[in-house]
Scaffold this motif. Sequence first.
Motif, PDB file in Angstrom:
ATOM      1  N   UNK A  52       0.826  -1.203   0.000  1.00  0.00           N
ATOM      2  CA  UNK A  52       0.000   0.000   0.000  1.00  0.00           C
ATOM      3  C   UNK A  52       0.863   1.257   0.000  1.00  0.00           C
ATOM      4  N   UNK A  53       1.950   1.236   0.768  1.00  0.00           N
ATOM      5  CA  UNK A  53       2.842   2.403   0.825  1.00  0.00           C
ATOM      6  C   UNK A  53       3.469   2.674  -0.543  1.00  0.00           C
ATOM      7  N   UNK A  54       3.905   1.624  -1.226  1.00  0.00           N
ATOM      8  CA  UNK A  54       4.500   1.806  -2.553  1.00  0.00           C
ATOM      9  C   UNK A  54       3.460   2.253  -3.579  1.00  0.00           C
ATOM     10  N   UNK A  55       2.238   1.797  -3.420  1.00  0.00           N
ATOM     11  CA  UNK A  55       1.161   2.258  -4.302  1.00  0.00           C
ATOM     12  C   UNK A  55       0.948   3.757  -4.135  1.00  0.00           C
ATOM     13  N   UNK A  56       0.973   4.221  -2.871  1.00  0.00           N
ATOM     14  CA  UNK A  56       0.843   5.662  -2.614  1.00  0.00           C
ATOM     15  C   UNK A  56       2.018   6.445  -3.187  1.00  0.00           C
ATOM     16  N   UNK A  57       3.230   5.870  -3.084  1.00  0.00           N
ATOM     17  CA  UNK A  57       4.411   6.526  -3.656  1.00  0.00           C
ATOM     18  C   UNK A  57       4.224   6.735  -5.151  1.00  0.00           C
ATOM     19  N   UNK A  58       3.751   5.704  -5.834  1.00  0.00           N
ATOM     20  CA  UNK A  58       3.570   5.783  -7.286  1.00  0.00           C
ATOM     21  C   UNK A  58       2.460   6.773  -7.662  1.00  0.00           C
ATOM     22  N   UNK A  59       1.357   6.736  -6.921  1.00  0.00           N
ATOM     23  CA  UNK A  59       0.187   7.543  -7.305  1.00  0.00           C
ATOM     24  C   UNK A  59       0.352   9.022  -6.960  1.00  0.00           C
ATOM     25  N   UNK A  60       1.008   9.331  -5.844  1.00  0.00           N
ATOM     26  CA  UNK A  60       0.938  10.695  -5.325  1.00  0.00           C
ATOM     27  C   UNK A  60       2.268  11.421  -5.176  1.00  0.00           C
ATOM     28  N   UNK A  61       3.396  10.711  -5.069  1.00  0.00           N
ATOM     29  CA  UNK A  61       4.625  11.399  -4.641  1.00  0.00           C
ATOM     30  C   UNK A  61       5.459  11.963  -5.784  1.00  0.00           C
ATOM     31  N   UNK A  62       5.370  11.365  -6.977  1.00  0.00           N
ATOM     32  CA  UNK A  62       6.259  11.763  -8.057  1.00  0.00           C
ATOM     33  C   UNK A  62       7.699  11.375  -7.795  1.00  0.00           C
ATOM     34  N   UNK A  63       7.918  10.371  -6.952  1.00  0.00           N
ATOM     35  CA  UNK A  63       9.275   9.969  -6.567  1.00  0.00           C
ATOM     36  C   UNK A  63       9.954   9.188  -7.681  1.00  0.00           C
ATOM     37  N   UNK A  64      11.275   9.233  -7.671  1.00  0.00           N
ATOM     38  CA  UNK A  64      12.072   8.440  -8.608  1.00  0.00           C
ATOM     39  C   UNK A  64      12.704   7.244  -7.912  1.00  0.00           C
ATOM     40  N   UNK A  65      12.800   7.320  -6.579  1.00  0.00           N
ATOM     41  CA  UNK A  65      13.422   6.241  -5.813  1.00  0.00           C
ATOM     42  C   UNK A  65      12.596   5.954  -4.561  1.00  0.00           C
ATOM     43  N   UNK A  66      12.612   4.687  -4.166  1.00  0.00           N
ATOM     44  CA  UNK A  66      11.938   4.270  -2.935  1.00  0.00           C
ATOM     45  C   UNK A  66      12.734   3.129  -2.315  1.00  0.00           C
ATOM     46  N   UNK A  67      12.864   3.167  -1.010  1.00  0.00           N
ATOM     47  CA  UNK A  67      13.586   2.098  -0.319  1.00  0.00           C
ATOM     48  C   UNK A  67      12.706   1.519   0.774  1.00  0.00           C
ATOM     49  N   UNK A  68      12.833   0.221   0.967  1.00  0.00           N
ATOM     50  CA  UNK A  68      12.084  -0.492   2.003  1.00  0.00           C
ATOM     51  C   UNK A  68      13.090  -1.107   2.968  1.00  0.00           C
ATOM     52  N   UNK A  69      12.922  -0.807   4.259  1.00  0.00           N
ATOM     53  CA  UNK A  69      13.789  -1.368   5.297  1.00  0.00           C
ATOM     54  C   UNK A  69      12.929  -2.168   6.262  1.00  0.00           C
ATOM     55  N   UNK A  70      13.296  -3.435   6.452  1.00  0.00           N
ATOM     56  CA  UNK A  70      12.562  -4.306   7.373  1.00  0.00           C
ATOM     57  C   UNK A  70      13.528  -4.752   8.456  1.00  0.00           C
ATOM     58  N   UNK A  71      13.191  -4.438   9.709  1.00  0.00           N
ATOM     59  CA  UNK A  71      14.081  -4.725  10.832  1.00  0.00           C
ATOM     60  C   UNK A  71      13.362  -5.570  11.866  1.00  0.00           C
ATOM     61  N   UNK A  72      14.017  -6.632  12.287  1.00  0.00           N
ATOM     62  CA  UNK A  72      13.509  -7.488  13.365  1.00  0.00           C
ATOM     63  C   UNK A  72      14.488  -7.394  14.533  1.00  0.00           C
ATOM     64  N   UNK A  73      14.054  -6.715  15.620  1.00  0.00           N
ATOM     65  CA  UNK A  73      14.968  -6.508  16.752  1.00  0.00           C
ATOM     66  C   UNK A  73      14.161  -6.277  18.022  1.00  0.00           C
ATOM     67  N   UNK A  74      14.644  -6.839  19.123  1.00  0.00           N
ATOM     68  CA  UNK A  74      14.040  -6.619  20.449  1.00  0.00           C
ATOM     69  C   UNK A  74      12.541  -6.936  20.446  1.00  0.00           C
ATOM     70  N   UNK A  75      12.197  -8.076  19.850  1.00  0.00           N
ATOM     71  CA  UNK A  75      10.796  -8.542  19.806  1.00  0.00           C
ATOM     72  C   UNK A  75       9.874  -7.552  19.106  1.00  0.00           C
ATOM     73  N   UNK A  76      10.434  -6.765  18.181  1.00  0.00           N
ATOM     74  CA  UNK A  76       9.627  -5.826  17.409  1.00  0.00           C
ATOM     75  C   UNK A  76       9.982  -5.925  15.933  1.00  0.00           C
ATOM     76  N   UNK A  77       8.980  -5.791  15.098  1.00  0.00           N
ATOM     77  CA  UNK A  77       9.170  -5.738  13.648  1.00  0.00           C
ATOM     78  C   UNK A  77       8.941  -4.306  13.195  1.00  0.00           C
ATOM     79  N   UNK A  78       9.943  -3.730  12.542  1.00  0.00           N
ATOM     80  CA  UNK A  78       9.827  -2.372  12.000  1.00  0.00           C
ATOM     81  C   UNK A  78       9.862  -2.447  10.481  1.00  0.00           C
ATOM     82  N   UNK A  79       8.867  -1.832   9.846  1.00  0.00           N
ATOM     83  CA  UNK A  79       8.780  -1.766   8.389  1.00  0.00           C
ATOM     84  C   UNK A  79       8.777  -0.293   7.998  1.00  0.00           C
TER      85      UNK A  79
END
Length: 363
Positions: free
Chosen positions: A268-295
């Motif tokens: 959904x986030x990448x769909x919003x980037x494509x539809x609304x941001x006019x961005x040329x680059x996008x990065x996704x970081x997924x972190x699993x640490x201290x019993x938490x998942x960060x996206x």
Amino acid sequence: MPQQVNILMVDDQPSKLMTYEVMLAELGENLLKASSAREALEILLKNDVAVVLTDVSMPDMDGFELAEMIRQHPRFQRTAIIFISAVHLTDLDRLKGYQRGAVDYLSVPVVPELLRAKVSVFAELHRQAQQLEALNRELRRLSGHLMTTQDEERRRFARELHDGIGQELAAAKIMLDTMQRHTAINGNGKLAGEASQAIDRAIRQVRSVSHLLHPPLLDEGGLVSALRWLLEGVRDRTGIQTTLDLQPTEFPRLTPQLERAAFRIVQEALTNVFRHSGARNASVTVTQRDAKLSVQVLDDGKGVSEQTLQLQPGSIGVGIGGMRERARELGGELHMRHAKPGTIVEVVIPSVVPAPAAMAMAD
């Protein structure tokens, strides 16, 4: 009949506690008594209290200290505290009481009607807050159930699309290819060849739509495989350059519910980037640490308004609202902030997904 709420009365003199009990009896609430500040704290930890009615002058720990300790606990940030005093009656005393967290300050002798009126107002506010919290919990439960149902429906529709229409198109292509070989001898195979190419394109579209609805890699290879497939598709379809950063690099498998939520949030986030941001680059970081998942999804586009960053009602669309609800369903939170240029969307979710009952108690 309205549900009773707890009123805690605190005084080191039993006669005063009895007086307050008589004054407040006609409210029909559940009255709890404590003869010291320490006893009051023990009762608070075991009960949900709407109003604390406390004397200021008590041995060991006075009412000001009690109020300060109550306010330090996250559970009691909004608990109404009313001070009663026969000695500390100056404006400075009242100011000190309000600074310690009091919502009101009464002097002795106490007027029964005034005491009942004040206590009943805060009791009713607490009751309404409880009802609102219960409605919010039910709304989140229904929202979570709806998203789960939607995911299952997507899975079913994707399978039917792939196994039904996809297979029919594949069979039609085989027949057209056979016709093309037979008619090519007479020089009439051009139309069949064009039809075969059209079906090829249709098969690719069906496969693409089917995988977007529910990528098989999510079940077979896990979140990382599905995200790599998703990012590659975004690059091919939109021209936006995408990268994936995993921490740790040997990323573990998560629960199906958590992997599905994380994938949909990134999608959904990448769909919003494509539809609304006019961005040329996008990065996704997924972190699993201290019993938490960060996206985290970062783009270099034109950014969003301050109202959208604050997730204010009316400023966010269905996409951001859906991401927030998916995070909330699993006990997580959605945050947005400026990236200069662009926007950062981040969701943090406990790696161990709480059960619905546990989430309700936490609320």
